[in-house]
Write a protein that holds these residues in place. Structure first.
Motif, PDB file in Angstrom:
ATOM      1  N   ALA A  50    -116.534 -32.279   8.596  1.00 36.44           N
ATOM      2  CA  ALA A  50    -115.160 -32.392   8.261  1.00 36.44           C
ATOM      3  C   ALA A  50    -114.914 -34.033   8.900  1.00 36.44           C
ATOM      4  O   ALA A  50    -114.577 -34.198  10.092  1.00 36.44           O
ATOM      5  CB  ALA A  50    -114.194 -31.734   9.253  1.00 36.44           C
ATOM      6  N   LYS A  51    -115.235 -34.992   7.960  1.00 34.58           N
ATOM      7  CA  LYS A  51    -115.215 -36.352   8.444  1.00 34.58           C
ATOM      8  C   LYS A  51    -113.815 -37.065   8.550  1.00 34.58           C
ATOM      9  O   LYS A  51    -113.108 -36.625   7.953  1.00 34.58           O
ATOM     10  CB  LYS A  51    -116.278 -37.272   7.438  1.00 34.58           C
ATOM     11  N   SER A  52    -113.771 -38.203   9.377  1.00 34.92           N
ATOM     12  CA  SER A  52    -112.544 -38.752  10.032  1.00 34.92           C
ATOM     13  C   SER A  52    -112.439 -40.069   9.116  1.00 34.92           C
ATOM     14  O   SER A  52    -113.394 -40.817   9.757  1.00 34.92           O
ATOM     15  CB  SER A  52    -112.377 -38.774  11.282  1.00 34.92           C
ATOM     16  N   VAL A  73    -108.929 -36.389   7.534  1.00 37.31           N
ATOM     17  CA  VAL A  73    -109.952 -35.505   7.824  1.00 37.31           C
ATOM     18  C   VAL A  73    -110.447 -34.897   6.534  1.00 37.31           C
ATOM     19  O   VAL A  73    -109.788 -33.908   5.763  1.00 37.31           O
ATOM     20  CB  VAL A  73    -109.481 -34.345   8.731  1.00 37.31           C
ATOM     21  N   PRO A 103    -110.443 -35.027  15.114  1.00 40.86           N
ATOM     22  CA  PRO A 103    -109.255 -34.555  14.600  1.00 40.86           C
ATOM     23  C   PRO A 103    -108.089 -34.462  15.558  1.00 40.86           C
ATOM     24  O   PRO A 103    -107.059 -34.204  15.113  1.00 40.86           O
ATOM     25  CB  PRO A 103    -109.554 -33.431  13.749  1.00 40.86           C
ATOM     26  N   LEU A 153    -104.978 -33.588   5.992  1.00 41.00           N
ATOM     27  CA  LEU A 153    -106.159 -32.847   5.804  1.00 41.00           C
ATOM     28  C   LEU A 153    -106.495 -32.622   4.316  1.00 41.00           C
ATOM     29  O   LEU A 153    -105.578 -32.161   3.569  1.00 41.00           O
ATOM     30  CB  LEU A 153    -105.935 -31.289   6.496  1.00 41.00           C
ATOM     31  N   ALA A 180    -116.808 -30.878  12.869  1.00 39.15           N
ATOM     32  CA  ALA A 180    -116.108 -32.342  13.148  1.00 39.15           C
ATOM     33  C   ALA A 180    -116.776 -32.806  14.180  1.00 39.15           C
ATOM     34  O   ALA A 180    -117.169 -32.165  15.218  1.00 39.15           O
ATOM     35  CB  ALA A 180    -114.615 -31.781  13.279  1.00 39.15           C
ATOM     36  N   LEU A 236    -107.069 -25.808  11.311  1.00 38.94           N
ATOM     37  CA  LEU A 236    -106.816 -27.281  11.393  1.00 38.94           C
ATOM     38  C   LEU A 236    -105.361 -27.517  11.258  1.00 38.94           C
ATOM     39  O   LEU A 236    -104.948 -28.365  12.142  1.00 38.94           O
ATOM     40  CB  LEU A 236    -107.557 -27.794  10.334  1.00 38.94           C
ATOM     41  N   THR A 263    -103.933 -29.571  14.593  1.00 38.66           N
ATOM     42  CA  THR A 263    -103.770 -31.261  14.419  1.00 38.66           C
ATOM     43  C   THR A 263    -102.106 -31.470  13.976  1.00 38.66           C
ATOM     44  O   THR A 263    -101.838 -32.480  14.129  1.00 38.66           O
ATOM     45  CB  THR A 263    -104.464 -31.770  13.305  1.00 38.66           C
TER      46      THR A 263
END
Length: 237
Positions: A127-129, A144, A185, A196, A208, A224, A228
């Motif tokens: 889960a890249k930001s 995310v 996140p 998301l 993450a 999530l 978030t």
């Protein structure tokens, strides 16, 4: 001396012993023109390797201090988080009722590919930001996203209601509190707009960043939105 430290000591001794034997034999072979190790040396190295594996299985697999992840780059040793930013993320997750552990790698994993290789999961399970800067609001816009997805700037812009600009390293640090490659996140330094990637829902577990380029945590994607305060969105190109 506890089990984890005992393993590390033995692993060091065995590694040095194996390397020393191999180096010595290789040097001898080069002098004499031989191209193979002796049977005795081969058995010696094999025994050292087997004993090292036994120590790993007995003392590390069940140790609460270390975790092994089997990735494409081999066994990646992870340990419970020690960096202040990662520890803070751990506390926030605990306060939110998320049952997980923040762990740290020995080396940074700044890209989705590096993280996936170290963890032993697919790139999509990262889960890249991705951080943009809102041109009107001046806020950080964080997406995310699934690690294998390219983010559509047009879709994100439409979702947040403003044009987007590039977010430099200094802006990312001041707006989120984290360096690029370690943006979590949650727990941001300033108010942010966050989306998301709906494609993360494909997986049972995703990984993450936890505030640094070398710390991560695992969680179920279903957690999530509550964690978030953000909604699922179609952000893929």
């Amino acid at each position: 001396m506890d089990a984890a430290l005992l393993f590390l000591f033995c692993h060091y001794v065995f590694s040095k012993r194996c390397w020393g034997v191999l180096h010595s034999q290789a040097r001898t072979a080069s002098y004499s023109g031989q191209c193979k190790l002796s049977a005795k040396t081969g058995c010696d190295v094999l025994v050292q390797w087997v004993v090292g594996c036994v120590f790993k299985l007995l003392f590390i697999k069940d140790s609460s201090r270390f975790v092994f992840c089997r990735g494409s780059i081999g066994d990646a040793l992870m340990k419970p988080a020690e960096h202040p930013s990662a520890l803070r993320i751990g506390r926030l997750l605990n306060e939110a009722g998320v049952d997980t552990q923040v762990v740290e790698f020995e080396h940074p994993t700044r890209t989705s590919a590096e993280a996936a290789a170290a963890i032993g999961c697919s790139i999509a399970e990262i889960a890249k930001s991705i951080v943009f800067r809102g041109e009107s609001s001046g806020l950080a816009v964080i997406v995310v996203a699934s690690g294998d997805n390219r983010v559509s700037e047009a879709k994100v812009s439409e979702a947040v209601g403003e044009a987007l600009a590039r977010a430099g390293a200094d802006f990312v640090r001041s707006a989120t509190g984290y360096a690029i490659g370690g943006v979590a996140p949650l727990g941001h330094a300033q108010p942010v707009k966050l989306l998301l990637d709906e494609d993360l829902q494909r997986f049972e577990t995703v990984w993450a960043a936890a505030g640094t380029p070398f710390s991560v945590f695992a969680l179920r994607p279903a957690l999530l939105p509550a964690l978030t305060g953000a909604d699922w969105a179609d952000i893929r190109v």
